[in-house]
Design an enzyme around this catalytic site. Sequence first.
Site, PDB file in Angstrom:
ATOM      1  N   SER A   1       0.859  -1.191   0.000  1.00 48.42           N
ATOM      2  CA  SER A   1       0.000   0.000   0.000  1.00 48.42           C
ATOM      3  C   SER A   1       0.888   1.232   0.000  1.00 48.42           C
ATOM      4  O   SER A   1       2.039   1.171   0.458  1.00 48.42           O
ATOM      5  CB  SER A   1      -0.882   0.000   1.253  1.00 48.42           C
ATOM      6  OG  SER A   1      -1.542   1.242   1.425  1.00 48.42           O
TER       7      SER A   1
ATOM      8  N   TYR B   1      -1.936   0.168  10.860  1.00 43.65           N
ATOM      9  CA  TYR B   1      -2.132  -0.244   9.465  1.00 43.65           C
ATOM     10  C   TYR B   1      -0.907   0.144   8.647  1.00 43.65           C
ATOM     11  O   TYR B   1      -0.372  -0.671   7.879  1.00 43.65           O
ATOM     12  CB  TYR B   1      -3.390   0.380   8.860  1.00 43.65           C
ATOM     13  CG  TYR B   1      -3.518   0.055   7.388  1.00 43.65           C
ATOM     14  CD1 TYR B   1      -3.762  -1.250   6.974  1.00 43.65           C
ATOM     15  CD2 TYR B   1      -3.336   1.031   6.412  1.00 43.65           C
ATOM     16  CE1 TYR B   1      -3.843  -1.574   5.625  1.00 43.65           C
ATOM     17  CE2 TYR B   1      -3.409   0.721   5.064  1.00 43.65           C
ATOM     18  CZ  TYR B   1      -3.665  -0.583   4.675  1.00 43.65           C
ATOM     19  OH  TYR B   1      -3.722  -0.907   3.333  1.00 43.65           O
TER      20      TYR B   1
END
Length: 254
Positions: free
Chosen positions: A141, A154
């Site tokens: 990501s 995260y």
Amino acid sequence: MSGKIILVTGATSGFGKAIAEKFAAAGWNCIITGRRKEKLEELASHLQNQYKVNILPLTFDVQDREATTTQLQQLPAEWQQVDVLVNNAGLALGRDTFDAASLDDWDTMINTNVKGLLYVSKAVVPYMIANGKGHIINIGSTAGKEVYPNGNVYCASKHAVDAISKSQRIDLLPHSIKVTAVHPGAAETEFSDVRFKGDASKAKAVYDGYEPLHAADVADIVFYAANLPAHVCINDLVVTCTAQANSFFTHKNS
């Protein structure tokens, strides 16, 4: 069984489903994994009927070390020639400051995004070593490149994916195993629905005012990387929609 084999984790939705569809359409046999048995079997049936390829659905949660290891270390002989592994299973939970965040959310993200990727890779790599080749594609990501407010664990988990990819690339070099990390930015999948725990208004607001990436866009990129000549490997790829510069900057029309 003839043809190439791809193994895709988290295949019941989003990137994983689109990747399985893309490769099946090109004639690849697919091992697809996921937690939701009904959705997984529905996808398997669709891919088999639509593209006339072989599909092996395996229902388990990558967080479960024993289940993951058992399922993947006991693949039928005809499925052990795994050409490409896509470590796609992952999620974000919550968008809270560090002090307010849930420990349960942190555990789930670390156990899925980091440990799950490790468990799957550890089980599949021996097949690739035996085959003398292979390609691991880890879905990271843009959160693995910059840390943004309220992203804390995260972001940390996706930074770990980035580091693991680099380590795999070095350690597996003698075995001719390619390692590619693909780091998508904002993409309209179930991602935000999961992150905001079913709050549809918050999930929708993430993508208002611009066109984000779609799951098919990421599938196209993974397919391209997986089909390069044997001597060519894309190591690291960050991809965003045109309206997004990185994890911080997005231009919205409204």
